[in-house]
Design an enzyme around this catalytic site. Structure first.
Site, PDB file in Angstrom:
ATOM      1  N   HIS A  62       0.803  -1.002  -0.067  1.00 60.91           N
ATOM      2  CA  HIS A  62       0.125   0.048   0.021  1.00 60.91           C
ATOM      3  C   HIS A  62       0.733   1.259  -0.113  1.00 60.91           C
ATOM      4  O   HIS A  62       1.866   1.666   1.020  1.00 60.91           O
ATOM      5  CB  HIS A  62      -0.836   0.053   1.254  1.00 60.91           C
ATOM      6  CG  HIS A  62      -1.829  -1.023   1.326  1.00 60.91           C
ATOM      7  ND1 HIS A  62      -3.226  -1.092   0.802  1.00 60.91           N
ATOM      8  CD2 HIS A  62      -1.474  -2.373   1.776  1.00 60.91           C
ATOM      9  CE1 HIS A  62      -3.631  -2.174   1.262  1.00 60.91           C
ATOM     10  NE2 HIS A  62      -2.633  -3.154   1.671  1.00 60.91           N
ATOM     11  N   ASN A  94      -6.604   0.732  -2.405  1.00 57.91           N
ATOM     12  CA  ASN A  94      -7.355   1.709  -1.464  1.00 57.91           C
ATOM     13  C   ASN A  94      -6.860   2.954  -1.131  1.00 57.91           C
ATOM     14  O   ASN A  94      -6.408   3.282  -0.062  1.00 57.91           O
ATOM     15  CB  ASN A  94      -7.623   0.853   0.010  1.00 57.91           C
ATOM     16  CG  ASN A  94      -6.353   0.612   0.478  1.00 57.91           C
ATOM     17  OD1 ASN A  94      -5.153   0.323  -0.196  1.00 57.91           O
ATOM     18  ND2 ASN A  94      -6.358   0.100   1.929  1.00 57.91           N
ATOM     19  N   ASP A 148      -8.722  -4.876  -2.023  1.00 62.70           N
ATOM     20  CA  ASP A 148      -7.956  -5.243  -0.937  1.00 62.70           C
ATOM     21  C   ASP A 148      -7.836  -3.952  -0.040  1.00 62.70           C
ATOM     22  O   ASP A 148      -7.769  -3.080  -0.354  1.00 62.70           O
ATOM     23  CB  ASP A 148      -6.577  -5.640  -1.265  1.00 62.70           C
ATOM     24  CG  ASP A 148      -5.750  -5.956   0.306  1.00 62.70           C
ATOM     25  OD1 ASP A 148      -6.005  -6.930   0.693  1.00 62.70           O
ATOM     26  OD2 ASP A 148      -5.266  -4.979   0.983  1.00 62.70           O
ATOM     27  N   HIS A 175      -9.198  -9.968  -0.387  1.00 62.82           N
ATOM     28  CA  HIS A 175      -9.105  -9.578   1.164  1.00 62.82           C
ATOM     29  C   HIS A 175     -10.217 -10.478   1.872  1.00 62.82           C
ATOM     30  O   HIS A 175     -11.320 -10.041   1.778  1.00 62.82           O
ATOM     31  CB  HIS A 175      -9.041  -8.062   1.264  1.00 62.82           C
ATOM     32  CG  HIS A 175      -9.120  -7.812   2.800  1.00 62.82           C
ATOM     33  ND1 HIS A 175      -8.034  -7.012   3.440  1.00 62.82           N
ATOM     34  CD2 HIS A 175      -9.956  -7.859   3.792  1.00 62.82           C
ATOM     35  CE1 HIS A 175      -8.336  -6.894   4.520  1.00 62.82           C
ATOM     36  NE2 HIS A 175      -9.640  -7.109   4.943  1.00 62.82           N
ATOM     37  N   ASN A 274      -4.080  -6.068   9.919  1.00 64.57           N
ATOM     38  CA  ASN A 274      -5.559  -6.781   9.371  1.00 64.57           C
ATOM     39  C   ASN A 274      -5.154  -7.744   8.347  1.00 64.57           C
ATOM     40  O   ASN A 274      -4.972  -7.193   7.233  1.00 64.57           O
ATOM     41  CB  ASN A 274      -6.437  -5.824   9.297  1.00 64.57           C
ATOM     42  CG  ASN A 274      -7.859  -6.521   9.036  1.00 64.57           C
ATOM     43  OD1 ASN A 274      -8.034  -7.818   9.501  1.00 64.57           O
ATOM     44  ND2 ASN A 274      -8.608  -5.777   8.557  1.00 64.57           N
ATOM     45  N   ASP A 301       2.347  -6.838   2.831  1.00 64.97           N
ATOM     46  CA  ASP A 301       1.054  -5.992   3.196  1.00 64.97           C
ATOM     47  C   ASP A 301       1.463  -4.783   3.621  1.00 64.97           C
ATOM     48  O   ASP A 301       1.101  -4.364   4.605  1.00 64.97           O
ATOM     49  CB  ASP A 301       0.186  -6.727   3.855  1.00 64.97           C
ATOM     50  CG  ASP A 301      -1.321  -6.168   4.077  1.00 64.97           C
ATOM     51  OD1 ASP A 301      -1.397  -5.184   3.443  1.00 64.97           O
ATOM     52  OD2 ASP A 301      -2.064  -6.428   4.844  1.00 64.97           O
ATOM     53  N   HIS A 305       1.466   4.107   8.134  1.00 65.90           N
ATOM     54  CA  HIS A 305       0.685   5.248   9.000  1.00 65.90           C
ATOM     55  C   HIS A 305       1.450   5.912   9.771  1.00 65.90           C
ATOM     56  O   HIS A 305       2.749   5.397  10.280  1.00 65.90           O
ATOM     57  CB  HIS A 305      -0.324   4.363   9.888  1.00 65.90           C
ATOM     58  CG  HIS A 305      -1.298   3.463   9.315  1.00 65.90           C
ATOM     59  ND1 HIS A 305      -2.387   3.724   8.516  1.00 65.90           N
ATOM     60  CD2 HIS A 305      -1.539   1.943   9.328  1.00 65.90           C
ATOM     61  CE1 HIS A 305      -3.198   2.711   8.118  1.00 65.90           C
ATOM     62  NE2 HIS A 305      -2.469   1.741   8.496  1.00 65.90           N
TER      63      HIS A 305
END
Length: 421
Positions: A62, A94, A148, A175, A274, A301, A305
């Site tokens: 991501h 996303n 996902d 996912h 997650n 994954d 953040h």
């Protein structure tokens, strides 16, 4: 371009391992042999302890770009990838806006084109990742589709997506999560969540949707790829499906075969992701599946953040970064413990992901463009979050002492990353 001479290195391409010298000039592997004495700008003598392998390929990251670039962007994500020996990635959709338009795909590709990392955007299965309507992926020129970050809740919609992915030669990745079962849970449901007094995620969430996706894929003869497997139940469901000849593949992450929910006792949100860290039974099952070949790929994954977002244990978003630690953790946990070979690691982290996506695997042979990771197998180092190249530092491996580190990444014949010493 630099001339590079790598002496007494172990080459591992997923099939063969041997100790040799490699001479690179004009971005191309010019010679492979023994006792090479070429004059070069860089000379590295591996002493039989440095490995040369195709650059890794992480098919689940991501990059938060566009829309959440305070966490990460394409440039910093690619920088982190190169530091970890990764030369190709699939970035999940996303983002904000989600990857469901030609404009967003082009934006990502344009931003990535000079990084030295092959970036493949995954397009949303549903428009806006809202779960209500399929998107026309044919117009986007992508190789993989996924929502996902969240599941496709409507089973019939997912079945239609699988049918269309088969017709259009696309990989559909799922996912696996039932949001009604999760219902606000923030970690594995079990003794640790009870002890901490927080709401847990029941494993039935992952297991049930894994089973659903396999049944849907079987119904139309499509290929389904299961993302970030974390439970013994899902492992057993996928194993059984493979035995029955269903076209299912799966991936897992280093934290799932390394850690358990016990890490959450520290009430540190950097250990929240997650799917979550599970029990020792789950960890052992995931590890066994990696070792016996049931798991097809090791991914990260990678989910950055900001520190401020991770500050509150119960309110923080899920996700951890992993691009710079994945190879080192895998070497530490699996190679240096004698569980698997270098070739097996190359298969899991470089070859299989590319084959699933239908892209070329870099060759270590005379005449090939140099696309390699140079890895010091014996180098020990401590993971210091502040030294990571990612814009965010929420690593689950912070403070860990690891053995094995990527020291140079070459893509398209250009040195894109090298350690200082």
């Amino acid at each position: 371009m630099e001339k590079i001479l790598l002496k007494n290195v172990i080459t591992a391409d997923g099939e063969n391992e041997k100790i040799c010298d490699i001479f690179i000039a004009d971005g191309v592997i010019k010679e492979i042999g023994a006792g090479l004495g070429h004059v070069a700008d860089r000379v590295i003598d591996g002493g039989g302890k440095i490995a040369v392998m195709p650059t890794l390929f992480d098919m689940h990251v991501h990059f938060r770009d566009p829309g959440q670039t305070h966490k990460e962007d394409v440039l910093t994500g690619c920088s982190a990838a190169l530091a970890g020996g990764v030369g190709g990635v699939v970035c999940m959709p996303n983002t904000n806006p989600p990857i469901d338009s030609r404009e967003t795909v082009d934006y990502i590709l344009e931003k990535a084109k000079n990084t030295g990392v092959e970036v493949y955007p995954a397009a949303c299965i549903t428009k806006g990742m809202k779960g209500g309507e399929l998107y026309d992926w044919k117009r986007l020129g992508v190789k993989i589709i996924s929502d996902d970050g969240r599941p496709v809740e409507n089973a019939e919609l997912m079945r239609q997506a699988l049918e269309q992915s088969k017709e259009n030669g696309l990989l559909a990745a799922s996912h696996c999560e039932d949001l009604h079962i999760i219902n606000g849970g923030i970690m594995n449901k079990g003794k640790v969540s009870q002890k901490l007094g927080v709401k847990g995620m029941d494993r039935a969430s992952e297991d049930s949707i894994t089973a659903r996706e396999i049944a849907l894929a079987d119904s139309c003869g499509a290929h389904i790829h299961i993302c970030h497997v974390s439970t013994k139940g899902s492992i057993e469901i996928i194993r059984d499906a493979k035995r029955r000849g269903i076209n299912v593949t799966c991936e897992t992450c280093p934290h799932y075969f390394t850690y358990t929910e016990e890490k959450l006792l520290a009430r540190d949100a950097d250990y929240r992701m997650n799917p979550p860290l599970r029990t020792e039974t789950d960890r052992a099952a995931v590890l066994e599946a990696v070792l016996d070949g049931m798991v097809d790929c090791i991914v990260t994954d990678h989910a950055p953040h900001a520190a401020s977002e991770k500050a509150d244990f119960e309110k923080a978003p899920n996700g951890v970064v992993g691009l710079e630690t994945s190879l080192a953790v895998t070497l530490t946990q699996l190679y240096h413990t004698g569980k698997i070979s270098l070739n097996k690691i190359v298969q899991l982290m470089a070859v299989n992901p590319r084959k699933l996506l239908g892209v070329d695997v870099p060759k270590i042979e005379v005449g090939a463009k140099a696309n390699i990771a140079v890895v010091d197998l014996e180098r020990e180092w401590t993971v210091k979050p502040e030294e990571l190249h990612s814009k965010s530092h929420n690593t689950v491996f912070k403070g860990e002492r690891l053995k094995g580190r990527n020291i140079m990444t070459i893509t398209d014949g250009i040195v894109r990353f090298a350690v200082d010493n």
